[in-house]
Design a protein around this motif. Structure first.
Motif, short mmCIF file in Angstrom:
data_model
loop_
_atom_site.label_atom_id
_atom_site.label_comp_id
_atom_site.label_asym_id
_atom_site.label_seq_id
_atom_site.Cartn_x
_atom_site.Cartn_y
_atom_site.Cartn_z
N VAL A 1 -26.16 -46.38 56.69
CA VAL A 1 -28.04 -47.02 56.73
C VAL A 1 -26.97 -48.45 55.83
N TYR A 2 -27.49 -49.29 55.55
CA TYR A 2 -27.05 -50.61 54.67
C TYR A 2 -28.20 -50.95 53.55
N MET A 3 -27.64 -51.03 52.49
CA MET A 3 -29.17 -51.12 51.27
C MET A 3 -28.16 -52.52 51.04
N GLY A 4 -28.94 -53.29 50.73
CA GLY A 4 -28.41 -54.51 49.49
C GLY A 4 -29.00 -54.02 48.23
N LEU A 5 -28.03 -53.29 47.34
CA LEU A 5 -28.66 -52.97 45.94
C LEU A 5 -28.50 -54.11 45.26
N GLU A 6 -27.65 -55.20 45.18
CA GLU A 6 -27.44 -56.70 44.80
C GLU A 6 -27.03 -56.28 43.03
N SER A 7 -27.08 -55.12 42.93
CA SER A 7 -27.07 -55.62 41.15
C SER A 7 -27.07 -54.33 40.33
N GLY A 8 -26.62 -53.89 39.61
CA GLY A 8 -26.32 -52.23 38.18
C GLY A 8 -27.00 -53.03 37.26
N THR A 9 -27.45 -54.09 37.05
CA THR A 9 -27.99 -54.05 35.83
C THR A 9 -29.64 -54.19 35.57
N GLU A 10 -30.53 -53.59 34.65
CA GLU A 10 -30.97 -54.06 34.89
C GLU A 10 -32.06 -55.66 35.26
N GLU A 11 -31.24 -56.12 34.09
CA GLU A 11 -31.73 -57.73 33.96
C GLU A 11 -30.72 -58.40 35.18
N GLY A 12 -30.25 -58.36 35.89
CA GLY A 12 -29.57 -58.88 36.57
C GLY A 12 -30.64 -58.23 38.65
N LEU A 13 -31.58 -57.33 38.21
CA LEU A 13 -32.49 -56.58 39.35
C LEU A 13 -33.50 -57.80 38.94
N VAL A 14 -33.97 -57.64 37.56
CA VAL A 14 -34.79 -58.83 37.41
C VAL A 14 -35.05 -60.21 37.90
N THR A 15 -33.53 -60.87 37.39
CA THR A 15 -33.28 -62.13 37.52
C THR A 15 -33.54 -62.59 39.64
N LEU A 16 -32.75 -61.67 40.00
CA LEU A 16 -33.02 -61.19 41.71
C LEU A 16 -34.05 -60.92 42.03
N ASN A 17 -35.71 -60.97 41.05
CA ASN A 17 -36.70 -60.52 41.38
C ASN A 17 -36.32 -59.19 42.84
N LYS A 18 -35.85 -57.97 42.77
CA LYS A 18 -35.80 -56.97 43.31
C LYS A 18 -36.56 -56.15 43.49
N GLY A 19 -37.04 -55.90 42.21
CA GLY A 19 -38.96 -54.94 42.05
C GLY A 19 -38.12 -53.69 42.20
N ILE A 20 -36.83 -53.45 42.14
CA ILE A 20 -36.76 -51.68 41.62
C ILE A 20 -35.78 -51.58 40.59
N THR A 21 -35.34 -50.71 40.32
CA THR A 21 -34.99 -50.24 38.81
C THR A 21 -33.26 -50.18 39.48
N VAL A 22 -32.51 -49.75 38.85
CA VAL A 22 -30.70 -48.82 38.79
C VAL A 22 -30.88 -47.48 39.04
N ALA A 23 -32.01 -46.76 38.31
CA ALA A 23 -32.15 -45.50 38.62
C ALA A 23 -32.60 -45.19 40.27
N GLN A 24 -33.55 -46.24 40.57
CA GLN A 24 -34.06 -45.92 41.67
C GLN A 24 -32.70 -46.41 42.94
#
Length: 542
Positions: free
Chosen positions: A307-330
């Motif tokens: 399985v390939y996953m685009g995790l992209e960031s390990g910080t909540e701020e980064g995930l918000v900037t990237l508009n991933k709509g996901i959390t570090v915990a997920q």
């Protein structure tokens, strides 16, 4: 939409003397060109596919020899627009005067810029191009006016005219199976080819042009093929071409939400009914929040192996900037679930994005240590780049931070020390050949993991497989730890202004030693079991 395809096919029936030539990257299996080609062929047209990576003189000679009615250029990455432009100018200089058109994400979203950058182009086919290209070829073949065809942007005198956008293909199963003129990828003697189960992406990540591409055109953004049709295509490829590894190229494999989980369960049911389970394996790309243990157990047992996953960031701020709509915990939970289920994983990760700070860099490294510090996968990361057609590129442009050009888009960090940090880190990593490039350590480690997954799925049980996996895990863990330490140390140096950068040549030697150890372990394992592996391949082919 199916009626529209049938009508266009009838209009174009009866092969004409002058062929259509399609030019694009073929190394990774260009299904986009494959669908265009098979759609044209079904209508009776002769089509030739050329790899853009062929020597330019060979491409020019092939096109001049064919005297095509149209040449279509597939531009996947905007970084290559000038390379395509040089080829197109060379073709014109050698007297090729047929219609030139271009398609792909960048031409679709930046059509006027494309036509301005490459003035020798006659048109751009926007968004999904099967029907638009078919109608244009039919018009050219019959000498009819093509300028009013929906889905085109073209020149009219000195102006650029945008026709009405054509709706996305509603029924993907109305399209013929894509032509696959490229050679399969070979993994330990097993053949791998790409396949699609869906088109479109429902997510809205700020750094990605895929959702913009599908939302700009009229029609339903995400469309899935019928599970039975996907499995039927897999059966055909398995039977006629001996394919045992299927690489799903969906932007987001249909898993998330009640409707798509039902689709995935139906797909697994079809695989079992087909008799393919146990004779082939498959890989998907998905988001971390789609990793559901119950569903993935069924998928694993039906052949899902990576399985390939685009995790992209390990910080909540980064995930918000990237508009991933996901959390570090997920993100963490998805990795943990795949490990528990014994499904190997690969991932995409952006160490740096426009909101980065030194604190976020350390946070990202801590996250990477958490998920792959055990050596379960080779570490990888990049800097987020602002592609055309993405919200984050528009925001950077509005704020005055965008720099570079279409072939090398870039931006300034809010903290100028981060610019110096990234330049130093990129220089060190490039020198050592750690992450990028065929001979780099991370790709070689991940290829070894891929081979191991294939061995476990498609070959008889080998007695020392666990020992080999332990050795591979140890090598990966050591490589990851060294890479993480380098990133942390370089970040600290540029944040504090104290300390000395690591010696790139010394790191190069460490990478070379790790690669030598990897090749020794891998080759020794394969040599010990070559008789069993070869016998298994022969039996599978019988």
């Amino acid at each position: 939409m199916a009626t529209e395809l049938r009508t266009a096919a009838v209009a174009g029936s009866g092969a004409q003397a002058r062929p259509v030539i399609l030019v694009g990257f073929q190394a990774q299996g260009n299904l986009g060109l494959g669908y265009l080609s098979s759609t044209l062929r079904r209508a009776g047209y002769c089509v030739e596919l050329l790899d853009i990576e062929l020597p330019p003189d060979d491409i020019v000679a092939a096109i001049r020899r064919a005297d095509p009615i149209l040449v279509g250029f597939s531009l996947i990455f905007q970084f290559y627009i000038r390379r395509y432009g040089d080829l197109i100018r060379t073709l014109r200089a050698h007297g090729v005067d047929c219609h030139f058109t271009m398609g792909g994400h960048y031409p679709s979203l930046s059509s006027r810029q494309t036509l301005t950058t490459v003035p020798e182009l006659d048109s751009v086919v926007r968004f999904e191009g099967e029907i638009t290209l078919l109608e244009m070829v039919a018009a050219l073949a019959e000498g009819r006016d093509w300028t009013g065809i929906p889905g085109l942007i073209h020149r009219r005198g000195g102006d650029i005219v945008a026709n009405a956008a054509r709706p996305l293909v509603e029924d993907l199963d109305s399209l013929p199976y894509p032509e696959r003129s490229f050679a399969p990828e070979i993994v330990l003697g097993h053949k791998a080819l790409p396949i699609l189960a869906s088109r479109g992406c429902a997510r809205t990540c700020s750094f990605c042009s895929i959702h913009t591409f599908y939302r700009t055109a009229p029609g339903k953004v995400v469309r899935t093929r019928r599970p039975a049709e996907v499995v039927q295509e897999m059966q055909l490829l398995h039977r006629e071409r001996g394919i045992t590894i299927f690489l799903f190229q969906d932007d987001d494999f249909p898993l998330f939400g009640k409707k798509w989980r039902a689709w995935a369960h139906a797909f697994v049911d079809e695989l079992h009914r087909s008799g393919l389970v146990g004779r082939m394996i498959w890989k998907i790309s998905c988001r971390a929040d789609a990793v559901d243990a119950e569903l993935f157990v069924r998928m694993r047992d039906a052949g899902l192996y990576i399985v390939y996953m685009g995790l992209e960031s390990g910080t909540e701020e980064g995930l918000v900037t990237l508009n991933k709509g996901i959390t570090v915990a997920q993100n963490r939970l998805a990795v943990q679930t795949l490990k528990q289920l014994g499904i190997m994983f690969e991932f995409g990760f952006m160490l740096l994005d426009p909101s980065s700070t030194f604190e976020s860099v350390h946070g990202n490294v801590a996250f990477l240590r958490d998920i792959v510090g055990d050596g379960s996968a080779a570490a990888t990361f990049c800097k987020m780049l602002p592609y055309d057609g993405t919200p984050i590129k528009d925001a950077l442009e509005q704020s005055g931070r965008l720099k570079g050009d279409v072939c090398a888009p870039d931006y300034d960090f809010l903290d100028p020390r981060l610019d110096a940090f990234y330049q130093a880190l990129a220089r060190i990593v490039d020198v050592t050949g750690w992450i990028h490039g065929h001979r780099a350590l991370t790709p070689q480690l991940n290829w070894a993991w891929n081979e191991l997954a294939v061995i476990r799925q498609l070959f008889p049980r080998l007695p020392d497989t666990d020992a080999y996996e332990a050795a591979l895990r140890n090598l990966t863990r050591e490589s990851n730890d060294l890479l993480f330490t380098v990133v942390e140390n370089v970040a600290t140096i540029f944040a504090t202004g104290k300390g000395c950068e690591p010696d790139p040549q010394a790191l190069r030697r460490q990478c070379d030693m790790a690669l030598s150890r990897l090749l020794h372990e891998r080759n020794a394992f394969m040599a010990r079991h070559q008789t069993v592996l070869l016998r298994a391949l022969q039996q599978a082919a019988a």
